[in-house]
Design a protein around this motif. Structure first.
Motif, PDB file in Angstrom:
ATOM      1  N   ILE A 171      48.501  52.642  38.328  1.00 14.85           N
ATOM      2  CA  ILE A 171      48.724  51.793  39.501  1.00 14.85           C
ATOM      3  C   ILE A 171      47.817  50.585  39.376  1.00 14.85           C
ATOM      4  N   VAL A 172      48.394  49.414  39.630  1.00 21.26           N
ATOM      5  CA  VAL A 172      47.653  48.157  39.561  1.00 21.26           C
ATOM      6  C   VAL A 172      47.737  47.464  40.922  1.00 21.26           C
ATOM      7  N   GLU A 173      46.592  47.217  41.500  1.00 21.32           N
ATOM      8  CA  GLU A 173      46.493  46.515  42.775  1.00 21.32           C
ATOM      9  C   GLU A 173      46.153  45.060  42.494  1.00 21.32           C
ATOM     10  N   CYS A 174      47.045  44.163  42.871  1.00 19.36           N
ATOM     11  CA  CYS A 174      46.891  42.734  42.601  1.00 19.36           C
ATOM     12  C   CYS A 174      46.191  42.043  43.764  1.00 19.36           C
ATOM     13  N   LYS A 175      45.149  41.311  43.457  1.00 16.81           N
ATOM     14  CA  LYS A 175      44.411  40.568  44.475  1.00 16.81           C
ATOM     15  C   LYS A 175      44.357  39.099  44.082  1.00 16.81           C
ATOM     16  N   SER A 176      45.053  38.286  44.865  1.00 20.40           N
ATOM     17  CA  SER A 176      45.177  36.865  44.541  1.00 20.40           C
ATOM     18  C   SER A 176      44.033  36.027  45.097  1.00 20.40           C
ATOM     19  N   SER A 177      43.232  36.609  46.002  1.00 18.06           N
ATOM     20  CA  SER A 177      42.105  35.868  46.572  1.00 18.06           C
ATOM     21  C   SER A 177      41.090  36.853  47.139  1.00 18.06           C
ATOM     22  N   LEU A 178      39.920  36.342  47.425  1.00 22.81           N
ATOM     23  CA  LEU A 178      38.881  37.166  48.042  1.00 22.81           C
ATOM     24  C   LEU A 178      39.317  37.614  49.432  1.00 22.81           C
ATOM     25  N   ALA A 179      39.974  36.738  50.172  1.00 25.30           N
ATOM     26  CA  ALA A 179      40.467  37.104  51.509  1.00 25.30           C
ATOM     27  C   ALA A 179      41.488  38.243  51.414  1.00 25.30           C
ATOM     28  N   ASP A 180      42.361  38.179  50.429  1.00 25.27           N
ATOM     29  CA  ASP A 180      43.352  39.233  50.205  1.00 25.27           C
ATOM     30  C   ASP A 180      42.637  40.557  49.913  1.00 25.27           C
ATOM     31  N   PHE A 181      41.617  40.526  49.083  1.00 26.58           N
ATOM     32  CA  PHE A 181      40.851  41.728  48.752  1.00 26.58           C
ATOM     33  C   PHE A 181      40.174  42.306  49.996  1.00 26.58           C
ATOM     34  N   ARG A 182      39.538  41.468  50.775  1.00 27.84           N
ATOM     35  CA  ARG A 182      38.801  41.937  51.959  1.00 27.84           C
ATOM     36  C   ARG A 182      39.727  42.460  53.054  1.00 27.84           C
ATOM     37  N   ALA A 183      40.949  41.967  53.115  1.00 31.54           N
ATOM     38  CA  ALA A 183      41.879  42.362  54.165  1.00 31.54           C
ATOM     39  C   ALA A 183      42.565  43.705  53.889  1.00 31.54           C
ATOM     40  N   ASP A 184      42.566  44.164  52.662  1.00 28.11           N
ATOM     41  CA  ASP A 184      43.308  45.364  52.288  1.00 28.11           C
ATOM     42  C   ASP A 184      42.348  46.500  51.973  1.00 28.11           C
ATOM     43  N   GLN A 185      42.393  47.533  52.805  1.00 24.51           N
ATOM     44  CA  GLN A 185      41.521  48.682  52.577  1.00 24.51           C
ATOM     45  C   GLN A 185      42.299  49.949  52.226  1.00 24.51           C
ATOM     46  N   LYS A 186      43.591  49.804  51.908  1.00 25.81           N
ATOM     47  CA  LYS A 186      44.421  50.974  51.615  1.00 25.81           C
ATOM     48  C   LYS A 186      44.333  51.445  50.173  1.00 25.81           C
ATOM     49  N   TRP A 187      43.674  50.693  49.322  1.00 30.56           N
ATOM     50  CA  TRP A 187      43.719  50.978  47.888  1.00 30.56           C
ATOM     51  C   TRP A 187      43.228  52.379  47.526  1.00 30.56           C
ATOM     52  N   GLN A 188      42.271  52.920  48.255  1.00 29.93           N
ATOM     53  CA  GLN A 188      41.763  54.253  47.917  1.00 29.93           C
ATOM     54  C   GLN A 188      42.824  55.333  48.106  1.00 29.93           C
ATOM     55  N   GLY A 189      43.791  55.072  48.969  1.00 27.86           N
ATOM     56  CA  GLY A 189      44.898  56.005  49.152  1.00 27.86           C
ATOM     57  C   GLY A 189      45.821  56.068  47.955  1.00 27.86           C
ATOM     58  N   TYR A 190      45.729  55.087  47.054  1.00 27.26           N
ATOM     59  CA  TYR A 190      46.567  55.075  45.853  1.00 27.26           C
ATOM     60  C   TYR A 190      46.031  56.001  44.758  1.00 27.26           C
ATOM     61  N   LEU A 191      44.755  56.301  44.801  1.00 26.89           N
ATOM     62  CA  LEU A 191      44.116  57.053  43.715  1.00 26.89           C
ATOM     63  C   LEU A 191      44.751  58.416  43.444  1.00 26.89           C
ATOM     64  N   PRO A 192      45.157  59.177  44.467  1.00 27.79           N
ATOM     65  CA  PRO A 192      45.781  60.481  44.185  1.00 27.79           C
ATOM     66  C   PRO A 192      47.181  60.384  43.574  1.00 27.79           C
ATOM     67  N   TRP A 193      47.704  59.178  43.410  1.00 25.70           N
ATOM     68  CA  TRP A 193      49.071  58.981  42.931  1.00 25.70           C
ATOM     69  C   TRP A 193      49.133  58.433  41.509  1.00 25.70           C
ATOM     70  N   CYS A 194      47.999  58.386  40.817  1.00 26.23           N
ATOM     71  CA  CYS A 194      48.018  57.810  39.468  1.00 26.23           C
ATOM     72  C   CYS A 194      46.992  58.491  38.563  1.00 26.23           C
ATOM     73  N   ASP A 195      47.224  58.315  37.256  1.00 24.10           N
ATOM     74  CA  ASP A 195      46.258  58.789  36.265  1.00 24.10           C
ATOM     75  C   ASP A 195      45.110  57.796  36.107  1.00 24.10           C
ATOM     76  N   ARG A 196      45.435  56.511  36.261  1.00 26.89           N
ATOM     77  CA  ARG A 196      44.422  55.446  36.184  1.00 26.89           C
ATOM     78  C   ARG A 196      44.751  54.379  37.217  1.00 26.89           C
ATOM     79  N   PHE A 197      43.690  53.810  37.796  1.00 25.55           N
ATOM     80  CA  PHE A 197      43.834  52.751  38.794  1.00 25.55           C
ATOM     81  C   PHE A 197      43.190  51.479  38.248  1.00 25.55           C
ATOM     82  N   PHE A 198      43.860  50.357  38.478  1.00 27.08           N
ATOM     83  CA  PHE A 198      43.400  49.064  37.988  1.00 27.08           C
ATOM     84  C   PHE A 198      43.445  48.017  39.094  1.00 27.08           C
ATOM     85  N   TRP A 199      42.557  47.080  38.987  1.00 20.38           N
ATOM     86  CA  TRP A 199      42.630  45.836  39.759  1.00 20.38           C
ATOM     87  C   TRP A 199      43.244  44.786  38.852  1.00 20.38           C
ATOM     88  N   ALA A 200      43.954  43.846  39.453  1.00 20.07           N
ATOM     89  CA  ALA A 200      44.436  42.672  38.716  1.00 20.07           C
ATOM     90  C   ALA A 200      44.046  41.453  39.525  1.00 20.07           C
TER      91      ALA A 200
END
Length: 146
Positions: free
Chosen positions: A52-81
């Motif tokens: 799973i790759v979570e794309c962050k186009s800006s710092l504001a986008d990163f700070r506004a989204d706190q759901k990413w930890q919920g993705y961890l149980p759904w993948c073998d590896r987690f990435f930021w882009a």
């Protein structure tokens, strides 16, 4: 250079998809892994890996989204882009990283692997196949059943 009408996150996801394809993965964008959690990009690898790759186009986008930890149980590896101008030091440690733009991406770091249980892997793989099939069908038959 941004393309007319395309959101920065969409362009970043396109670059990530191209990078995943180059690594032998089949990407799908905006995939709902479970109710209320839709990942930016999910890649199925040649050996059945789920990234799973979570794309962050800006710092504001990163700070506004706190759901990413919920993705961890759904993948073998987690990435930021992120793009080249993103302040990477704010990203949480312990995950992979793609540097990307609208035209491609580069895998800079591979985070640790946490293998999915077999039943969840099967569920995710089947769900991705069904979603991809539906999307393709809608392209070839736009007036068909919704």
């Amino acid at each position: 250079m941004a393309e007319f009408g395309a959101a920065p996150g969409v362009l970043l996801a396109r670059g990530v998809c191209r990078a995943l394809d180059g690594l032998g993965f089949v990407p799908i964008c905006e995939y709902p892994v479970t109710r209320g959690l839709r990942v930016d990009v999910l890649g199925l690898g040649p050996k059945g890996e789920v990234w799973i790759v979570e794309c962050k186009s800006s710092l504001a986008d990163f700070r506004a989204d706190q759901k990413w930890q919920g993705y961890l149980p759904w993948c073998d590896r987690f990435f930021w882009a992120v793009g080249p101008d993103f302040p990477r030091e704010v990203l949480p440690n312990g995950h992979g990283l793609f540097l990307a733009d609208a035209y491609g991406g580069e895998l800079l770091q591979t985070g640790p692997e946490t293998r999915l249980p077999a039943a969840r892997r099967k569920s995710v793989t089947l769900g991705v196949a069904q979603a991809a099939g539906r999307r393709l069908h809608r392209l070839t038959d736009p007036q068909g059943h919704p």
